[in-house]
Write a protein that holds these residues in place. Structure first.
Motif, short mmCIF file in Angstrom:
data_model
loop_
_atom_site.label_atom_id
_atom_site.label_comp_id
_atom_site.label_asym_id
_atom_site.label_seq_id
_atom_site.Cartn_x
_atom_site.Cartn_y
_atom_site.Cartn_z
N ASP A 102 0.85 -1.19 0.00
CA ASP A 102 0.00 0.00 0.00
C ASP A 102 0.88 1.24 0.00
O ASP A 102 2.05 1.20 0.41
CB ASP A 102 -0.93 0.00 1.22
CG ASP A 102 -0.16 0.02 2.54
OD1 ASP A 102 0.17 1.11 3.02
OD2 ASP A 102 0.13 -1.08 3.06
N ASN A 103 0.34 2.33 -0.45
CA ASN A 103 1.12 3.56 -0.65
C ASN A 103 1.78 4.05 0.64
O ASN A 103 2.94 4.48 0.64
CB ASN A 103 0.22 4.65 -1.22
CG ASN A 103 1.02 5.89 -1.63
OD1 ASN A 103 1.90 5.80 -2.48
ND2 ASN A 103 0.72 7.02 -1.01
N GLU A 104 1.06 3.96 1.75
CA GLU A 104 1.59 4.45 3.02
C GLU A 104 2.84 3.67 3.45
O GLU A 104 3.85 4.25 3.86
CB GLU A 104 0.53 4.34 4.12
CG GLU A 104 0.99 4.89 5.46
CD GLU A 104 -0.08 4.75 6.55
OE1 GLU A 104 0.23 5.06 7.71
OE2 GLU A 104 -1.20 4.31 6.22
N THR A 105 2.76 2.34 3.33
CA THR A 105 3.90 1.50 3.71
C THR A 105 5.09 1.75 2.79
O THR A 105 6.23 1.87 3.25
CB THR A 105 3.51 0.01 3.65
OG1 THR A 105 2.42 -0.23 4.55
CG2 THR A 105 4.69 -0.87 4.06
N TRP A 106 4.83 1.82 1.49
CA TRP A 106 5.92 2.03 0.54
C TRP A 106 6.60 3.39 0.75
O TRP A 106 7.83 3.50 0.64
CB TRP A 106 5.41 1.92 -0.89
CG TRP A 106 6.47 2.16 -1.93
CD1 TRP A 106 6.48 3.15 -2.86
CD2 TRP A 106 7.66 1.40 -2.13
NE1 TRP A 106 7.61 3.06 -3.64
CE2 TRP A 106 8.36 1.99 -3.21
CE3 TRP A 106 8.22 0.29 -1.50
CZ2 TRP A 106 9.57 1.50 -3.67
CZ3 TRP A 106 9.44 -0.20 -1.96
CH2 TRP A 106 10.10 0.41 -3.03
N MET A 107 5.83 4.41 1.07
CA MET A 107 6.40 5.74 1.29
C MET A 107 7.27 5.78 2.54
O MET A 107 8.16 6.62 2.67
CB MET A 107 5.28 6.78 1.39
CG MET A 107 4.54 7.03 0.08
SD MET A 107 5.65 7.47 -1.30
CE MET A 107 6.23 9.07 -0.76
N LYS A 108 7.02 4.87 3.46
CA LYS A 108 7.88 4.74 4.64
C LYS A 108 9.11 3.89 4.34
O LYS A 108 10.20 4.14 4.85
CB LYS A 108 7.11 4.10 5.80
CG LYS A 108 6.01 4.96 6.40
CD LYS A 108 5.31 4.19 7.51
CE LYS A 108 4.18 4.99 8.13
NZ LYS A 108 3.47 4.20 9.19
N LEU A 109 8.90 2.88 3.49
CA LEU A 109 9.95 1.89 3.25
C LEU A 109 11.05 2.37 2.32
O LEU A 109 12.24 2.21 2.62
CB LEU A 109 9.32 0.61 2.69
CG LEU A 109 10.28 -0.55 2.40
CD1 LEU A 109 10.95 -1.02 3.68
CD2 LEU A 109 9.54 -1.70 1.72
N TRP A 110 10.68 2.98 1.19
CA TRP A 110 11.70 3.25 0.18
C TRP A 110 12.78 4.24 0.64
O TRP A 110 13.96 4.08 0.28
CB TRP A 110 11.08 3.69 -1.16
CG TRP A 110 10.57 5.10 -1.24
CD1 TRP A 110 9.29 5.52 -1.13
CD2 TRP A 110 11.35 6.28 -1.49
NE1 TRP A 110 9.20 6.88 -1.27
CE2 TRP A 110 10.45 7.37 -1.50
CE3 TRP A 110 12.70 6.53 -1.70
CZ2 TRP A 110 10.87 8.69 -1.70
CZ3 TRP A 110 13.12 7.84 -1.91
CH2 TRP A 110 12.21 8.90 -1.91
N PRO A 111 12.45 5.27 1.45
CA PRO A 111 13.54 6.14 1.92
C PRO A 111 14.55 5.39 2.79
O PRO A 111 15.76 5.67 2.75
CB PRO A 111 12.82 7.22 2.73
CG PRO A 111 11.41 7.21 2.23
CD PRO A 111 11.14 5.78 1.91
N LEU A 112 14.06 4.42 3.57
CA LEU A 112 14.96 3.65 4.43
C LEU A 112 15.83 2.71 3.61
O LEU A 112 17.02 2.54 3.91
CB LEU A 112 14.14 2.86 5.45
CG LEU A 112 13.44 3.71 6.52
CD1 LEU A 112 12.37 2.90 7.24
CD2 LEU A 112 14.46 4.26 7.51
N LEU A 113 15.26 2.11 2.58
CA LEU A 113 16.05 1.25 1.70
C LEU A 113 17.11 2.06 0.96
O LEU A 113 18.24 1.60 0.77
CB LEU A 113 15.14 0.54 0.69
CG LEU A 113 14.09 -0.42 1.26
CD1 LEU A 113 13.32 -1.10 0.14
CD2 LEU A 113 14.73 -1.46 2.17
#
Length: 227
Positions: free
Chosen positions: A39-50
């Motif tokens: 979902d968009n919310e999870t991905w927006m949190k995840l990609w900056p950390l990756l």
């Protein structure tokens, strides 16, 4: 005869191209598929950390707990970081000489090679253990113990590319899962008992600071400045 030589050259070029493009394709393709499946919310949190994981001094020991703290599933972040280490390792073991020509990364590789050849205390314990040594090294949750350095050390001690990649991948997945597990436990403790959780967090922070201070002191002793 000439035709066979041309065929062999073409096969070598094709093999080299495949080794270059395959890790990139698998890496980008997998992360793209991951982004589309979340979902968009999870991905927006995840990609900056990756993305942050690619830039020192951030490592799995900081990125994984940070991800769990903002609500990302522990298994998701652990497997994502481990996958990055595995793909980076695959690219390096297949394209080692080419990787050394990449700006910044090339200089870093040469530095690690020099330390390894000089028998640096930080790395020399790995050689007699070989596969297990690389696994343990990559598992250690401190700066400079990821897939890139693990792949360099595997080459330095004479391991075959596939063995090096397998060792790095094993260490990466094991280490990331352990970090995620304990970070999630700490988060649960903080939620249930803030004082106890905060105390544990402070103890871990102090232990980490003491480790860094001791490590810096050892480095200064081993590499005294010339007057």
């Amino acid at each position: 005869m000439i035709s066979e030589e041309k065929t062999n050259k073409h096969l070598i070029l094709l093999k080299g191209f495949a080794k270059f493009i395959l890790p990139i394709t698998v890496g980008v393709g997998t992360l793209t598929a991951l982004g589309l499946s979340l979902d968009n919310e999870t991905w927006m949190k995840l990609w900056p950390l990756l993305t942050a994981y690619f830039f020192p001094p951030l490592g799995k020991e900081s990125v994984i707990p940070a991800a769990i703290a903002v609500g990302i599933n522990p298994l998701l972040i652990a497997l994502s970081i481990a996958f990055i280490d595995s793909i980076v390792s695959l690219f390096v073991v297949w394209n080692y000489d080419l990787t050394k020509k990449i700006p910044l990364i090339g200089g870093f590789i040469k530095k690690v090679e020099e330390l390894g050849r000089k028998g640096s205390k930080r790395y020399r314990w790995i050689k007699p253990l070989r596969f297990i040594g690389i696994v343990l090294f990559v598992m250690v949750p401190f700066q400079g113990s990821g897939g890139l350095v693990g792949s360099i050390l595997g080459r330095l001690i004479g391991m075959k590319p596939w063995a090096t990649w397998a060792a790095v991948t094993t260490g990466a997945f094991t280490g990331c899962l352990l970090i995620a597990y304990f970070a999630n436990i700490l988060k649960s403790i903080l939620i249930k008992n803030f004082i106890l959780g905060l105390t544990l967090l402070i103890v871990l922070l102090i232990a980490f600071i003491l480790y860094r201070v001791a490590k810096t002191g050892n480095n200064q002793k081993n590499n005294p400045k010339r007057k």
